[in-house]
Structure formats: C-alpha cells, structure tokens
Design a protein around this motif. Sequence first.
Motif, PDB file in Angstrom:
ATOM      1  N   GLN A 223       0.725  -1.181  -0.002  1.00 27.12           N
ATOM      2  CA  GLN A 223       0.118  -0.052   0.000  1.00 27.12           C
ATOM      3  C   GLN A 223       0.917   1.074   0.060  1.00 27.12           C
ATOM      4  OE1 GLN A 223      -2.508  -1.253   3.151  1.00 27.12           O
ATOM      5  NE2 GLN A 223      -4.141  -1.248   1.960  1.00 27.12           N
TER       6      GLN A 223
ATOM      7  N   LEU B 285       2.841  12.746  -6.079  1.00 28.27           N
ATOM      8  CA  LEU B 285       1.747  12.193  -5.040  1.00 28.27           C
ATOM      9  C   LEU B 285       1.022  13.227  -4.382  1.00 28.27           C
ATOM     10  CD1 LEU B 285       4.479   9.995  -3.011  1.00 28.27           C
ATOM     11  CD2 LEU B 285       2.682   9.269  -4.367  1.00 28.27           C
TER      12      LEU B 285
ATOM     13  N   VAL C  66       0.596   3.950  -7.573  1.00 28.57           N
ATOM     14  CA  VAL C  66       0.015   4.369  -6.345  1.00 28.57           C
ATOM     15  C   VAL C  66      -1.252   3.343  -6.590  1.00 28.57           C
ATOM     16  CG1 VAL C  66      -1.509   5.882  -4.830  1.00 28.57           C
ATOM     17  CG2 VAL C  66       0.710   6.531  -5.685  1.00 28.57           C
TER      18      VAL C  66
ATOM     19  N   PRO D  87       3.211   3.948  -2.065  1.00 32.69           N
ATOM     20  CA  PRO D  87       3.579   4.327  -3.421  1.00 32.69           C
ATOM     21  C   PRO D  87       4.847   3.848  -3.632  1.00 32.69           C
ATOM     22  CG  PRO D  87       2.863   6.340  -2.210  1.00 32.69           C
ATOM     23  CD  PRO D  87       3.216   4.978  -1.089  1.00 32.69           C
TER      24      PRO D  87
ATOM     25  N   VAL E 139       7.691   6.227   0.526  1.00 30.43           N
ATOM     26  CA  VAL E 139       7.761   5.588  -0.912  1.00 30.43           C
ATOM     27  C   VAL E 139       8.671   4.432  -0.945  1.00 30.43           C
ATOM     28  CG1 VAL E 139       8.012   6.315  -3.032  1.00 30.43           C
ATOM     29  CG2 VAL E 139       7.047   7.858  -1.682  1.00 30.43           C
TER      30      VAL E 139
END
Length: 154
Positions: free
Chosen positions: A61, A148, A123, A63, A94
């Motif tokens: 989950q 993002l 994502v 990115p 990330v």
Amino acid sequence: MSEKTADSLHVVCPHCQTTNRVRTQQLGSAPDCGQCHKPLFTGHPVALDTAAFERHVGRGQLPVLVDFWAPWCGPCRQMAPAFEQAARTLEPHVRLAKVDTEAQPALGARFNIRSIPTLALFVGGREIARQPGAMGSADIVRWTQHALRRAPTV
C-alpha cells in the motif's frame, strides 16, 4: 474495517517479499518483517523481477517509484547514485525499486517503456506519473512528492 486500514498499511518486505501490516505511526520506527525479521526499509532501492513487482505494486500500500533501466545504459548508470540517495530521503513513505528491462523485458513491454531511464510512480497498483530521462536526487524527490500531491486518493 476502513478505520483499521487507515491505521495500518500493507508493506512488502524487500528481502522475502512477505506482506506485513505496519501501523502508520510505526513507519518511521524501523519496523522489521514478521517473517524474516529483516528491516522493511533499508534506504536502498529494491531490485524487482516480475513476481516481486506484482507483490510490491499490487499488494503493498506504499507508493512505489520504479526506475526502469538497463546495465548497458550510460544515463541509467549515471542516475543510479541519485536514485539511491532519493531512496534514503523518500523512505519509509515511498518504496523505490529498480527494474532491469534487459533481465525483465516483459515488464518493460507491459508498461511500454520506450526510453531508459524512465521513472514510473505507482499508487494503488496503478501508474499515476511517468518521467523519462536521468535526474538528480533532489529532482527525483521533488518530482515524486509533486506527483503524489496531485494523485487521486485511492
């Protein structure tokens, strides 16, 4: 259930590919994998084959910022230290990963990679941004954070 999801994330181990549930407030506390007990975050990009790509992008989950590259590519080798440095800055929020398009041609073809290096940001299992060409560490971080912020919530 949505409250539980907001409190924790599925994070794929870069070592054994096991999916771990990590409380969001513990992301910065150097969590370990429940299976292999190695750190979930190493400050280094993770090399992905097709199966590992599916786990990190499809099940994790976080990115995932992927550097599509090849060992014979001069600009790819030039950008590698900057991508490594960006991993230390962007983790644990990330996951940075590398896909060798020569060793994993199916992934390069699947995502229509026409030039390397190419950065692709995923994502929720979907590609949300792409940037071809070599960049410095600060530019990689800035580009990722900007993408993002503009990403639709998943």
